[in-house]
Design a protein around this motif. Sequence first.
Motif, mmCIF file in Angstrom:
data_model
loop_
_atom_site.group_PDB
_atom_site.id
_atom_site.type_symbol
_atom_site.label_atom_id
_atom_site.label_comp_id
_atom_site.label_asym_id
_atom_site.label_seq_id
_atom_site.Cartn_x
_atom_site.Cartn_y
_atom_site.Cartn_z
ATOM 1 N N ARG A 107 0.894 -1.172 0.117
ATOM 2 C CA ARG A 107 -0.054 0.018 0.121
ATOM 3 C C ARG A 107 0.956 1.194 -0.055
ATOM 4 O O ARG A 107 0.505 2.507 -0.273
ATOM 5 C CB ARG A 107 -1.085 -0.071 1.007
ATOM 6 C CG ARG A 107 -2.174 -0.884 0.892
ATOM 7 C CD ARG A 107 -2.803 -1.638 2.246
ATOM 8 N NE ARG A 107 -3.750 -0.304 2.730
ATOM 9 C CZ ARG A 107 -4.236 -0.650 4.286
ATOM 10 N NH1 ARG A 107 -4.142 -1.816 4.515
ATOM 11 N NH2 ARG A 107 -4.828 0.428 4.620
ATOM 12 N N HIS A 141 -1.224 -4.810 -4.316
ATOM 13 C CA HIS A 141 -2.183 -3.829 -3.749
ATOM 14 C C HIS A 141 -2.193 -3.116 -5.111
ATOM 15 O O HIS A 141 -3.536 -2.429 -5.625
ATOM 16 C CB HIS A 141 -2.000 -2.916 -2.982
ATOM 17 C CG HIS A 141 -3.001 -1.665 -2.614
ATOM 18 N ND1 HIS A 141 -4.267 -2.057 -2.325
ATOM 19 C CD2 HIS A 141 -2.854 -0.524 -2.491
ATOM 20 C CE1 HIS A 141 -4.972 -0.857 -2.071
ATOM 21 N NE2 HIS A 141 -4.056 0.062 -2.360
ATOM 22 N N ASP A 182 -13.913 0.467 -3.015
ATOM 23 C CA ASP A 182 -13.762 1.751 -3.174
ATOM 24 C C ASP A 182 -13.528 2.039 -4.950
ATOM 25 O O ASP A 182 -13.246 0.812 -5.372
ATOM 26 C CB ASP A 182 -12.470 2.212 -2.335
ATOM 27 C CG ASP A 182 -11.283 1.550 -2.886
ATOM 28 O OD1 ASP A 182 -10.917 1.062 -4.124
ATOM 29 O OD2 ASP A 182 -10.153 1.467 -1.853
ATOM 30 N N LYS A 205 -15.186 5.986 -1.438
ATOM 31 C CA LYS A 205 -14.618 6.078 0.142
ATOM 32 C C LYS A 205 -13.241 7.120 0.017
ATOM 33 O O LYS A 205 -12.778 7.058 -0.965
ATOM 34 C CB LYS A 205 -14.105 4.665 0.436
ATOM 35 C CG LYS A 205 -13.246 4.520 1.404
ATOM 36 C CD LYS A 205 -12.862 3.118 1.935
ATOM 37 C CE LYS A 205 -11.493 2.854 1.229
ATOM 38 N NZ LYS A 205 -10.715 1.618 1.531
ATOM 39 N N ARG A 207 -10.148 8.631 2.579
ATOM 40 C CA ARG A 207 -9.367 8.280 3.767
ATOM 41 C C ARG A 207 -9.030 9.750 4.353
ATOM 42 O O ARG A 207 -8.833 10.577 3.800
ATOM 43 C CB ARG A 207 -8.106 7.532 3.427
ATOM 44 C CG ARG A 207 -8.296 6.143 3.484
ATOM 45 C CD ARG A 207 -6.896 5.261 3.594
ATOM 46 N NE ARG A 207 -7.129 3.884 3.111
ATOM 47 C CZ ARG A 207 -7.424 3.049 4.179
ATOM 48 N NH1 ARG A 207 -7.730 3.323 5.603
ATOM 49 N NH2 ARG A 207 -7.721 1.692 4.168
ATOM 50 N N ASP A 232 -12.741 -6.810 -2.296
ATOM 51 C CA ASP A 232 -11.816 -5.722 -1.933
ATOM 52 C C ASP A 232 -10.431 -6.655 -2.119
ATOM 53 O O ASP A 232 -10.444 -7.830 -2.044
ATOM 54 C CB ASP A 232 -11.983 -5.060 -0.546
ATOM 55 C CG ASP A 232 -11.178 -3.944 -0.502
ATOM 56 O OD1 ASP A 232 -10.383 -3.678 -1.304
ATOM 57 O OD2 ASP A 232 -11.155 -3.153 0.393
ATOM 58 N N ASP A 233 -9.240 -6.135 -2.079
ATOM 59 C CA ASP A 233 -8.172 -6.769 -2.215
ATOM 60 C C ASP A 233 -7.818 -7.340 -0.790
ATOM 61 O O ASP A 233 -7.282 -8.701 -0.642
ATOM 62 C CB ASP A 233 -6.830 -6.160 -2.867
ATOM 63 C CG ASP A 233 -6.403 -4.870 -2.308
ATOM 64 O OD1 ASP A 233 -7.359 -4.535 -1.535
ATOM 65 O OD2 ASP A 233 -5.401 -4.406 -2.454
ATOM 66 N N GLU A 234 -7.913 -6.764 0.168
ATOM 67 C CA GLU A 234 -7.460 -7.066 1.575
ATOM 68 C C GLU A 234 -8.302 -6.493 2.903
ATOM 69 O O GLU A 234 -8.989 -5.393 2.530
ATOM 70 C CB GLU A 234 -5.873 -6.600 1.670
ATOM 71 C CG GLU A 234 -5.785 -5.091 1.801
ATOM 72 C CD GLU A 234 -4.168 -4.946 2.330
ATOM 73 O OE1 GLU A 234 -3.466 -5.476 1.776
ATOM 74 O OE2 GLU A 234 -4.209 -4.189 3.310
ATOM 75 N N ASP A 236 -7.779 -5.572 6.438
ATOM 76 C CA ASP A 236 -6.798 -5.199 7.151
ATOM 77 C C ASP A 236 -7.381 -5.184 8.877
ATOM 78 O O ASP A 236 -7.727 -6.025 9.404
ATOM 79 C CB ASP A 236 -5.670 -4.074 6.871
ATOM 80 C CG ASP A 236 -4.847 -3.643 7.861
ATOM 81 O OD1 ASP A 236 -4.466 -4.355 8.672
ATOM 82 O OD2 ASP A 236 -4.188 -2.673 7.699
ATOM 83 N N THR A 237 -7.733 -4.067 9.065
ATOM 84 C CA THR A 237 -8.478 -3.637 10.206
ATOM 85 C C THR A 237 -10.105 -3.868 10.310
ATOM 86 O O THR A 237 -10.574 -3.931 11.399
ATOM 87 C CB THR A 237 -8.275 -2.382 10.813
ATOM 88 O OG1 THR A 237 -9.089 -1.265 9.662
ATOM 89 C CG2 THR A 237 -6.863 -1.696 10.782
ATOM 90 N N GLY A 238 -10.520 -4.058 9.146
ATOM 91 C CA GLY A 238 -11.841 -4.401 8.841
ATOM 92 C C GLY A 238 -12.714 -3.171 8.712
ATOM 93 O O GLY A 238 -13.931 -3.289 8.476
ATOM 94 N N GLY A 239 -12.033 -1.991 8.924
ATOM 95 C CA GLY A 239 -12.721 -0.657 8.766
ATOM 96 C C GLY A 239 -13.384 -0.446 7.556
ATOM 97 O O GLY A 239 -14.654 -0.100 7.648
ATOM 98 N N SER A 240 -12.750 -0.517 6.521
ATOM 99 C CA SER A 240 -13.472 -0.478 5.198
ATOM 100 C C SER A 240 -14.722 -1.275 5.098
ATOM 101 O O SER A 240 -15.812 -0.574 4.469
ATOM 102 C CB SER A 240 -12.476 -0.379 4.320
ATOM 103 O OG SER A 240 -11.460 0.163 4.346
HETATM 104 C C1 R5P Z 1 -7.460 0.045 0.488
HETATM 105 O O1 R5P Z 1 -7.316 0.747 -0.460
HETATM 106 C C2 R5P Z 1 -7.572 -1.489 0.208
HETATM 107 O O2 R5P Z 1 -8.124 -1.790 -0.685
HETATM 108 C C3 R5P Z 1 -8.524 -2.068 1.513
HETATM 109 O O3 R5P Z 1 -9.599 -1.379 1.349
HETATM 110 C C4 R5P Z 1 -7.907 -1.674 2.800
HETATM 111 O O4 R5P Z 1 -6.558 -2.240 2.767
HETATM 112 C C5 R5P Z 1 -8.637 -2.379 4.028
HETATM 113 O O5 R5P Z 1 -8.210 -1.871 5.196
HETATM 114 P P1 R5P Z 1 -8.906 -1.916 6.279
HETATM 115 O O6 R5P Z 1 -9.545 -3.132 6.479
HETATM 116 O O7 R5P Z 1 -7.956 -1.611 7.629
HETATM 117 O O8 R5P Z 1 -9.961 -0.802 6.339
#
Ligand code: R5P
Length: 329
Positions: A107, A141, A182, A205, A207, A232-234, A236-240
């Motif tokens: 990222r 990413h 996003d 979305k 940031r 989504d590709d990943e 991480d914290t799950g926030g998105s």
């Molecule tokens: C962001 O640009 C990626 O595509 C994911 O949306 C992001 O990495 C997810 O991160 P988190 O789970 O912390 O919101």
Amino acid sequence: MTHLAHHDMKMYGGIKLYAGTGSPELAQKVADYLGEPLCGRDIIQFPNENLFVKLHSSARGQDVYVIQTTSSPVHRNLMELLIMVQTLRLDSAARITAVVPYFAYGRSDKKDQPRVPITARLVADMMEVAGADRYILIEPHAGQVQGFFSVPGDVLTAFHMIADHLKSIKPQLHDPVVVTVDLGFAKKGRNVAAEIDAPIAFIEKRRVANDAKAQALTVIGDVKNRDVVLVDDEIDTGGSIVQAVNLVKEYGARDVYVICVHPIFSASAAERLAALPVKQFITTDTVPISPEKAALLGDRLKILSVSSLLGEVILRAHEGRSVGEMFNE
Ligand code: R5P
């Protein structure tokens, strides 16, 4: 002296597979696919946290693949990868391919504000300096990561296999629509939608500065009374994804399915996901999920293995055959 005809000369020896400690189960599955053992090696951490690697047998003249994901613990896994590659280089391996199912720092791929690094470039440089001749990544990413390497490599998508799974559950989906978390993911989302013959919608979305918390704003497209497949590709914290699920529900979505290639699930992501009204979480094993986190999601978690994808690409790379052919490209 024997003179071999040019076409009889092999540039590299046999396939030799090595694995770090990042994703042992996936590495074993790749080995099973190829019918090749994982070669023995010691990886020792000294009291001062320095790592030490020793190979159990010679890799001289061989075509070597080092399988190591770079998820948590990120820096330990990254150093293991670099040290293993250097060890193999010093042992005179003929060709070394770094197989990195999840590429750390992906990222950090551009200067999107003043006075910041491009760490994905640094990681690529470090892999080359260590001695990697080639690389294999899954769904980094951003596409431009390919340009950070000066050696050739294969950047693989996991979305064909994910789309196959979606096709298999499509009969139970009610008017599905694919929704990207996003706008940056719009193109890949469109490919998934095309593969399952569904329409597409997007979440806009934004940031806020360097805050790990993202803010989902609005849905562009029609999700009302439809089953939603969020991609989504990943995670991480799950926030998105939490925001995305809540948003599509507000917009009238029926059942929600969540797809992510890399289940980072850091901090309390698994708990947050478990609380969501999501029918199925579809992901892969590029990043291992601890049994405790998997238990939180229970039957709703569907993990597709990338082992045959990696195994087949390794085989084709070794034999000098097209990888694009696998995807009709
Ligand atoms: C962001 O640009 C990626 O595509 C994911 O949306 C992001 O990495 C997810 O991160 P988190 O789970 O912390 O919101």
